[in-house]
Design a protein around this motif. Structure first.
Motif, mmCIF file in Angstrom:
data_model
loop_
_atom_site.group_PDB
_atom_site.id
_atom_site.type_symbol
_atom_site.label_atom_id
_atom_site.label_comp_id
_atom_site.label_asym_id
_atom_site.label_seq_id
_atom_site.Cartn_x
_atom_site.Cartn_y
_atom_site.Cartn_z
ATOM 1 N N PHE A 17 3.592 -3.793 7.932
ATOM 2 C CA PHE A 17 4.843 -3.869 8.482
ATOM 3 C C PHE A 17 5.987 -2.887 7.340
ATOM 4 O O PHE A 17 6.530 -2.079 8.013
ATOM 5 C CB PHE A 17 5.433 -5.064 8.659
ATOM 6 N N ALA A 18 5.810 -3.226 6.141
ATOM 7 C CA ALA A 18 6.756 -2.701 5.275
ATOM 8 C C ALA A 18 6.578 -1.042 5.162
ATOM 9 O O ALA A 18 7.490 -0.171 5.405
ATOM 10 C CB ALA A 18 6.663 -3.206 3.854
ATOM 11 N N ASP A 37 -3.554 3.803 2.431
ATOM 12 C CA ASP A 37 -3.988 2.741 2.987
ATOM 13 C C ASP A 37 -5.615 2.322 2.868
ATOM 14 O O ASP A 37 -6.376 3.297 3.139
ATOM 15 C CB ASP A 37 -3.612 2.086 4.359
ATOM 16 N N ARG A 38 -5.961 1.245 2.381
ATOM 17 C CA ARG A 38 -7.498 1.078 2.129
ATOM 18 C C ARG A 38 -8.090 0.744 3.452
ATOM 19 O O ARG A 38 -9.321 0.509 3.577
ATOM 20 C CB ARG A 38 -7.677 -0.319 1.103
ATOM 21 N N GLN A 45 -0.738 -9.184 11.515
ATOM 22 C CA GLN A 45 -1.242 -10.346 10.986
ATOM 23 C C GLN A 45 -0.650 -11.565 11.631
ATOM 24 O O GLN A 45 -1.566 -12.568 11.556
ATOM 25 C CB GLN A 45 -0.619 -10.319 9.201
ATOM 26 N N ASP A 81 -8.069 3.301 -1.561
ATOM 27 C CA ASP A 81 -7.491 2.118 -2.328
ATOM 28 C C ASP A 81 -7.189 2.668 -3.492
ATOM 29 O O ASP A 81 -7.413 3.035 -4.523
ATOM 30 C CB ASP A 81 -8.921 1.218 -2.618
ATOM 31 N N ALA A 82 -5.527 2.344 -3.512
ATOM 32 C CA ALA A 82 -4.892 2.842 -4.697
ATOM 33 C C ALA A 82 -5.214 1.831 -5.706
ATOM 34 O O ALA A 82 -4.964 0.692 -5.848
ATOM 35 C CB ALA A 82 -3.228 2.872 -4.448
ATOM 36 N N VAL A 113 2.097 -2.925 -0.586
ATOM 37 C CA VAL A 113 0.552 -3.360 -0.432
ATOM 38 C C VAL A 113 0.401 -4.849 -0.033
ATOM 39 O O VAL A 113 -0.808 -5.448 -0.076
ATOM 40 C CB VAL A 113 -0.051 -3.320 -1.922
ATOM 41 N N ASP A 316 5.754 -8.185 1.226
ATOM 42 C CA ASP A 316 5.622 -9.252 0.580
ATOM 43 C C ASP A 316 5.375 -9.300 -0.860
ATOM 44 O O ASP A 316 5.665 -10.251 -1.607
ATOM 45 C CB ASP A 316 4.247 -9.531 1.182
ATOM 46 N N LEU A 326 7.592 -12.759 5.253
ATOM 47 C CA LEU A 326 7.547 -12.676 6.769
ATOM 48 C C LEU A 326 7.436 -11.478 7.172
ATOM 49 O O LEU A 326 8.029 -10.432 6.418
ATOM 50 C CB LEU A 326 9.123 -13.422 7.032
ATOM 51 N N ALA A 327 7.336 -11.179 8.135
ATOM 52 C CA ALA A 327 7.034 -10.006 8.866
ATOM 53 C C ALA A 327 8.539 -9.193 8.834
ATOM 54 O O ALA A 327 8.659 -7.728 8.415
ATOM 55 C CB ALA A 327 6.290 -9.860 10.366
#
Ligand SMILES: Cc1cc2nc3c(=O)[nH]c(=O)nc-3n(C[C@H](O)[C@H](O)[C@H](O)COP(=O)(O)OP(=O)(O)OC[C@H]3O[C@@H](n4cnc5c(N)ncnc54)[C@H](O)[C@@H]3O)c2cc1C
Length: 446
Positions: A17-18, A37-38, A45, A81-82, A113, A316, A326-327
């Motif tokens: 979301f972020a 993004d991995r 979620q 995957d960072a 992440v 998060d 929270l989303a």
């Protein structure tokens, strides 16, 4: 002559979301965004438990990031995957899924992440009690739930059958509560008249929680109402208990009086805690930022890492004012960070105002027709809570097709108790995986 200016490079790590809201806020900005993004999908979620319990399909809760961002001409998606951040050279180091690595240069970095499941130092529990954070987790839980009823049906020993029909959930937050309600509904409605040896209704669902209430952050009276609804459904609450041991055959818990009890259960699901992924520690090492006990990174009121105005942490994994995971927090912080970068690129001299969270409330679904919703002074439970829950989730699902599909699936499930997404896979024990794909199962002729 044309003036070719290299656009400012913005790297976003994480397409939850972020990260998504950060990318969206940069849509019309003269920047080149790389979203690392991995996973190749954006995952909703909050509805993972509905995928795990067979109401929704994977495709209804996970959208390819490329598809979601296809109209964002300035965004490039990178599946990797960072693993580290070089703050001097301004590079994000990342591992590609099939091997090899990439270094992605940035002028601005947005770290989104999220958090992963924590087993409080007992990582060995993970093999026996999957968490609920990823699409793989949801599919693994679906496999274990429906497999348990199948195993109970074919068990010849009464004790073994009892163990397969005992489900233990660790953690009385929204996810544990939602899963507990779902399992009782599956046992009572979905599987009605399908089995010949067992009665699925006999399934025991035990919910273990360390504190003295489920859904503690919702406060009273909602937490109390949720507990009553769960008990009415047949969920056995074991409050004030902590897991001390866990294996393939069950778990051992200790209560507040120090009494230790062993419960035999072939299905144990873990929803109890979260911790930051390793990239958060790598960023903290590289920047000198501090982390809280769960690994969240402390940020300034404008979400930048102290001493690094070019790095923002959102969602998060950000530690600011103890905001909840929270989303809505993730969306608002992501959008704020994206806007801050855009304003800086557009040359707006004014420093952005500190981030201020607008609390729109939170919700937890318990079973058909029962949910709790807390939004400021508004406390809803029962049917009104459920209607509010429906409205919120339809509004926030990503994409019109997902919304339409989810509404259809919910209608079927709510009207009849049926679940369309019950398929699960099992390892093919007759043909072990070492055998090359397509090779014969018997030895070749001598
Ligand atoms: C089961 C469940 C139910 C929930 N229910 C609710 C609810 O009802 N209401 C609510 O408001 N919130 C709910 N939440 C919380 C909400 O989903 C999170 O707050 C939100 O997803 C956080 O968004 P985020 O972008 O910070 O992180 P995430 O959504 O977790 O996204 C993080 C992204 O980063 C990627 N990533 C991680 N590490 C790396 C790396 N090293 N390199 C590259 N990519 C990486 C991940 O693949 C992922 O795509 C729930 C969460 C769960 C797990």
């Amino acid at each position: 002559m044309e003036d070719h200016v290299t656009p400012r490079r913005v790297v976003i790590i994480g397409g939850g979301f972020a990260g998504l809201f950060a990318a969206r806020a940069l849509r019309h900005a003269p920047v080149a965004v790389t979203l690392v993004d991995r996973r190749a999908h954006h995952l909703f979620q909050p509805l993972l438990y509905q995928c795990a319990s067979g109401i929704l399909s994977e495709g209804q809760i996970a959208q390819p990031l490329r598809a979601v961002l296809r109209r964002h001409q300035n965004v490039r998606c990178l599946l990797a995957d960072a693993t580290d951040v070089d703050v001097k050279a301004r590079l994000v180091h990342a591992r590609r899924p099939e091997g090899g690595s990439v270094a992605v240069p940035y002028d601005d970095l947005i770290v989104a992440v999220g958090m992963r499941q924590s087993y409080f130092g007992h990582d060995e529990f993970a093999a026996h009690a999957p968490g609920m954070k990823t699409l793989d987790d949801a599919l693994e839980i679906r496999r274990r739930l429906y497999r348990a009823f199948e195993m109970a049906e074919s068990a010849t020993d009464a004790e073994e059958r009892r163990q397969w029909l005992t489900f233990a959930l660790v953690g009385g937050g929204p996810t544990g509560v939602e899963l507990a309600g779902q399992i009782r509904e599956i046992a009572g409605h979905t599987l009605d008249r399908e089995f010949r040896t067992i009665d699925p209704l006999q399934a025991r669902v035990l919910l273990f929680e360390g504190s003295d209430k489920v859904l503690g952050p919702f406060g009273e009276p909602l937490a109390g109402r949720a507990a009553r609804t769960l008990r009415d459904l047949g969920v056995e609450l074991r409050l004030g208990t902590r897991v001390t041991d866990l294996d393939a055959h069950g778990l051992t818990v200790k209560d507040n009086e120090g009494t230790t009890t062993r419960y035999a259960a072939r299905t144990v699901l873990w929803t109890a805690g979260v911790e930051a992924p390793p990239i958060a520690a790598a960023l903290a090492r590289a920047t000198g930022a501090t982390q809280d006990r769960a690994g969240r990174i402390a940020v300034e009121p404008d979400l930048t890492v102290p001493g690094h105005p070019e790095i923002r942490v959102v969602g998060d994994v950000m530690g600011l004012h103890r905001l909840p995971g929270l989303a809505e927090v993730a969306m608002q912080t992501g959008a704020y960070a994206g806007r801050a970068v855009r304003h800086s690129v557009e040359g707006r001299a004014k420093k952005p105002k500190p981030f201020k969270y607008i609390d729109l409330g939170s919700a937890a679904y318990i079973c058909r027709g029962r949910a709790v919703v807390k939004a400021g002074p508004l406390h809803l439970s029962g049917v009104s809570g459920w209607l509010a829950w429906l409205f919120i989730h339809i509004a926030f699902l990503t994409g019109f097709r997902s919304r339409l599909g989810a509404v259809l699936s919910w209608s079927v499930s709510f009207a009849s108790g049926a679940r369309r997404e019950r398929a699960f896979t099992l390892p093919d024990t007759a043909n072990p995986p070492e055998r090359p794909h397509g090779a014969p199962a018997v030895s070749p002729q001598r």
